[in-house]
Design an enzyme around this catalytic site. Structure first.
Site, mmCIF file in Angstrom:
data_model
loop_
_atom_site.group_PDB
_atom_site.id
_atom_site.type_symbol
_atom_site.label_atom_id
_atom_site.label_comp_id
_atom_site.label_asym_id
_atom_site.label_seq_id
_atom_site.Cartn_x
_atom_site.Cartn_y
_atom_site.Cartn_z
ATOM 1 N N THR A 12 -26.682 -24.392 -35.333
ATOM 2 C CA THR A 12 -25.824 -25.547 -35.664
ATOM 3 C C THR A 12 -25.461 -26.346 -34.419
ATOM 4 O OG1 THR A 12 -24.867 -24.527 -37.613
ATOM 5 C CG2 THR A 12 -23.525 -26.180 -36.540
ATOM 6 N N SER A 54 -30.946 -20.002 -36.994
ATOM 7 C CA SER A 54 -31.054 -18.572 -36.656
ATOM 8 C C SER A 54 -31.485 -17.709 -37.832
ATOM 9 C CB SER A 54 -29.756 -18.051 -36.029
ATOM 10 O OG SER A 54 -28.765 -17.862 -37.000
ATOM 11 N N THR A 85 -25.240 -19.212 -35.324
ATOM 12 C CA THR A 85 -24.261 -18.130 -35.471
ATOM 13 C C THR A 85 -24.659 -17.106 -36.536
ATOM 14 O OG1 THR A 85 -22.984 -19.399 -37.084
ATOM 15 C CG2 THR A 85 -22.345 -19.618 -34.764
HETATM 16 N N1 ASP Z 1 -27.366 -21.899 -39.968
HETATM 17 C C1 ASP Z 1 -26.894 -21.985 -38.601
HETATM 18 C C2 ASP Z 1 -27.683 -20.997 -37.757
HETATM 19 O O1 ASP Z 1 -27.394 -19.849 -37.742
HETATM 20 C C3 ASP Z 1 -25.432 -21.688 -38.548
HETATM 21 C C4 ASP Z 1 -24.789 -21.817 -37.187
HETATM 22 O O2 ASP Z 1 -25.414 -21.932 -36.161
HETATM 23 O O3 ASP Z 1 -23.530 -21.804 -37.155
HETATM 24 O O4 ASP Z 1 -28.627 -21.409 -37.116
#
Ligand code: ASP
Length: 332
Positions: A12, A54, A85
């Protein structure tokens, strides 16, 4: 001035809105541009190593990250990795085992809101990551929402809240206040003495099963047919499975006898599992399963992949689980 390598991997923090929804599209130069004060206080080199949500980061990416880190480590005081995350806790745990005897900080961070958007938490999280390097923490950690967490104790517990990560069954390593970083436990990530070594072999034939009341024991026949070498079971409470009517323990015993390594932990997020407490747990121990103790599911899954990557001998896998490498487990 400390010299830091910033590696970006997507998530993100590096995302923009597209017709398909939020998707990583910002590179390391864009991220660096947003951090003028940090650039004045640190020598920062940067590199995009991949650009993925991710959910698409898998063991192959962990291995690539570990290689890049190991190669760069001698030239830097610390390495900061921006990462999505959603699976950051898995990456942090996997790196904790692959980067053995790490004597420098490897800090993962990310954001709940993209760095280019209003009200983003990216800048604050990056500042905490740089603070973690600045105070010289050793090991793989996650820096998020003002907290520094041992990577293999971290779990993502919120989908939207800025306090997305918690340190499970271990204190935060540090917390950032207006007067600086309050260190609680600086070196809990690095317990073993010796020179740094990259041990990146992983076995991906690992399955995670969360039990429900009434789980059909035949699932284990299928897992055996699919040639899984390791199974993690999230059992009930302190660590129990049913043996009345649907006898899971019988199946588990057969699997262990055939050389499959099975680790049992609790579905509860907090506190340890103790398979010796109840009959439903003791029966599991009699089958020869490995107790997960107070480890997080993320730390167990990645440790099992790593252990099976190091050895084909189930006894050695058990020994690896009887070893605390990076503060991931409390051994009685
Ligand atoms: N979907 C995103 C990821 O994990 C969520 C984030 O980065 O907060 O790449």
């Amino acid at each position: 001035m400390k010299k830091i390598l910033l590696l970006t991997t997507g998530g993100t923090i590096a995302s923009r809105w597209t017709e398909q929804g939020l998707s990583p599209g910002i590179n390391c130069q864009d991220i660096l541009q947003m951090l003028p004060v940090l650039q004045e206080n640190f020598i920062i080199n940067s590199k995009d190593i991949f650009n993925l949500d991710s959910s698409n980061v898998q063991p192959e990416e962990w291995q690539y990250m570990a290689e890049v880190i190991a190669e760069a480590l001698p030239r830097y005081d610390g390495i900061i990795i921006t990462h999505g995350t959603d699976t950051m806790a898995y990456t942090a745990s996997a790196l904790s085992y692959m980067l053995q005897n790490l004597n420098k900080p490897v800090v993962l961070t990310g954001a709940q809101i993209p760095i280019e958007q209003m009200f983003t938490d990216a800048e604050m999280n990056l500042q905490v990551a740089f603070a973690a390097v600045n105070i010289g923490i050793s090991g793989v950690v996650i820096a998020f929402d003002g907290k520094i967490i041992n990577g293999c104790r971290s779990v993502k517990v919120r989908t939207l809240g800025f306090d997305a990560f918690e340190s499970i069954s271990a204190p935060y390593m540090g917390e950032v206040y207006a007067d600086g970083v309050h260190i609680k436990s600086k070196n809990t990530c690095v317990l073993r003495k010796g020179t740094f070594k990259l041990k990146k072999e992983l076995c991906t034939d690992v399955f995670l099963l969360k039990l429900i009341p009434g789980t059909n024991p035949e699932i284990f026949d299928w897992l055996q047919q699919m040639k899984y070498r390791g199974i993690v079971i999230e059992a009930f409470g302190a660590g129990g499975t049913h043996f009345e009517r649907r006898n899971l323990t019988e199946k588990l015993k057969k699997l262990v006898e055939s050389g499959v390594s099975i680790v049992v932990c609790s579905q509860c997020l907090y506190e340890k599992s103790d398979l010796s407490l109840y009959e439903v747990g003791r029966r599991l121990l009699e089958c020869g399963v490995i107790p997960g103790r107070d480890m997080t599911t993320e730390a167990i899954v990645t440790k099992l992949m790593w252990a099976l990557g190091q050895t084909e001998n189930p006894l050695e896998v058990r020994q690896i689980f009887d070893t605390n490498y990076a503060g991931e487990v409390t051994l009685e």
